[in-house]
Design an enzyme around this catalytic site. Structure first.
Site, mmCIF file in Angstrom:
data_model
loop_
_atom_site.group_PDB
_atom_site.id
_atom_site.type_symbol
_atom_site.label_atom_id
_atom_site.label_comp_id
_atom_site.label_asym_id
_atom_site.label_seq_id
_atom_site.Cartn_x
_atom_site.Cartn_y
_atom_site.Cartn_z
ATOM 1 N N HIS A 278 38.065 27.894 21.215
ATOM 2 C CA HIS A 278 37.257 26.512 20.656
ATOM 3 C C HIS A 278 37.819 25.446 21.022
ATOM 4 O O HIS A 278 39.024 25.163 21.176
ATOM 5 C CB HIS A 278 37.224 26.504 19.143
ATOM 6 N N GLU B 103 29.372 26.311 24.376
ATOM 7 C CA GLU B 103 29.447 25.292 23.617
ATOM 8 C C GLU B 103 30.182 23.990 24.281
ATOM 9 O O GLU B 103 31.371 23.722 24.460
ATOM 10 C CB GLU B 103 30.374 25.438 22.378
HETATM 11 P P1 13P Z 1 28.639 21.037 15.160
HETATM 12 O O1 13P Z 1 27.513 22.172 14.965
HETATM 13 O O2 13P Z 1 29.141 20.276 13.900
HETATM 14 O O3 13P Z 1 28.475 20.168 16.460
HETATM 15 O O4 13P Z 1 30.079 21.797 15.546
HETATM 16 C C1 13P Z 1 29.789 22.979 16.704
HETATM 17 C C2 13P Z 1 31.031 23.747 16.427
HETATM 18 O O5 13P Z 1 32.173 23.203 16.907
HETATM 19 C C3 13P Z 1 30.752 25.271 16.207
HETATM 20 O O6 13P Z 1 31.979 25.642 16.564
#
Ligand code: 13P
Length: 243
Positions: free
Chosen positions: A89, A161
Site C-alpha cells: 500500500h 490504486e
Molecule cells: P480512500 O478510499 O479513502 O481513498 O482510500 C483508498 C485506499 O487507500 C484503500 O486502500
C-alpha cells in the site's frame, strides 16, 4: 480465476472501538459473502472474525518468525483464519519506507501461509503528469513479483490504486482506469501466461461506484474511507456484489 467481483474494505486506523461496535451492528446480517472482505485495524480483527466475516490484514511482517517487536507474521495471520492481506500500500511505501524487495518478501510469506496477497500499485501525481504511469506499474509489478511462480500468480489480486486518488475525492477518468487495468493484466499474461484479478482503489464512494462498476475489465474495488461508514459500504456492496 474467480469470476465474481470483490469488494475489499481497508479501514486503516480510522475507527474507535465503539465505532467498530456500531459498524458491526449496522452491517450484521447484510454482509456475509466471501466476496466482501474487511481489513480492520489489526487490533479489531477478532471482532470481525467472531461475526464470520471474510477478514484480511492491512500489513504483515516481511520475516517469518523471530525478534520483530510489534509485527504480525503471515503464518500467524493464517492461523487465526485470515484469508487476505494488503501489501505494498502506498501509505506503507511512503511512511514506512517499504520498498519492492520488502514487498516481495511479504508476498512470498503470504503465499506460503495460504493468504491471498492484495498487491497495491499506482502512480503518484508527479509520475502521472510526466506520463510515467505505465512505466511505474511495470517496474513495480516486476520487482514485487520477482520469483513468484506462475502457479502462485493466479492467487494474487492486484489493486490499481493511484497514489494521488487516495483520500482526495479525485479519481482517474474511466478510460484511464480501463487502460491501466488492461495494461496490468496484459503484462501478467505476457510474463506468466495467466489471467489475474485487478481491482481499482482510490476515493471509491457511493457517488462514483455505479460509474466505476461499469468499467468492464475491473474485477472489484479496494475501499478506504467509505468502508468505515456502514451505509456507504453497504451501498458499494449492493452495486458491486449483490447485483
Ligand atoms: P480512500 O478510499 O479513502 O481513498 O482510500 C483508498 C485506499 O487507500 C484503500 O486502500
Amino acid at each position: 480465476m474467480e469470476n465474481k467481483k470483490i469488494v475489499i474494505g481497508n479501514q486503516k486506523i480510522y475507527m474507535s472501538v465503539n465505532e467498530v461496535g456500531e459498524f458491526l451492528k449496522e452491517i450484521t446480517g447484510k454482509v456475509l459473502t466471501s466476496n466482501v472482505v474487511i481489513c480492520p485495524t489489526t487490533l479489531y480483527i477478532p471482532y470481525f472474525l467472531k461475526h464470520r466475516y471474510s477478514v484480511g490484514i492491512q500489513n504483515v511482517c516481511e520475516y517469518d518468525v523471530g525478534q520483530y517487536t510489534g509485527e504480525v507474521s503471515a503464518q500467524q495471520a493464517s492461523e487465526i483464519g485470515l484469508k487476505y492481506a494488503l501489501v505494498g500500500h502506498s501509505e506503507r511505501r511512503s511512511y514506512y519506507n517499504e520498498d519492492n524487495d520488502v514487498i516481495n518478501s511479504k508476498i512470498k510469506n503470504l503465499l506460503k501461509a495460504n493468504i491471498i496477497p492484495v498487491l497495491c500499485v499506482g502512480e503518484t501525481s508527479e509520475e502521472k503528469n510526466l506520463f510515467k504511469t505505465k512505466k511505474v506499474l511495470k517496474s513495480d509489478l516486476i520487482s514485487c513479483l520477482n520469483k513468484v511462480s506462475s502457479e502462485d500468480i493466479e492467487k494474487i489480486i492486484i489493486a490499481y490504486e493511484p497514489v494521488w486518488a487516495i483520500g482526495t475525492k479525485r479519481i482517474p477518468t474511466m478510460a484511464e482506469i480501463k487502460s491501466n487495468v488492461a495494461y496490468i493484466k496484459d503484462l501478467i499474461k505476457q510474463i506468466y501466461k495467466k489471467e489475474i484479478r485487478v481491482i481499482y482503489g482510490g476515493s471509491v464512494n457511493p457517488n462514483n461506484i455505479e460509474k466505476l462498476n461499469r468499467i468492464d475489465n475491473v474485477d472489484g474495488f479496494l475501499v478506504g474511507g467509505s468502508s468505515t461508514k456502514a451505509e456507504e459500504f453497504l451501498k458499494i456492496i449492493e452495486v458491486v456484489v449483490n447485483q
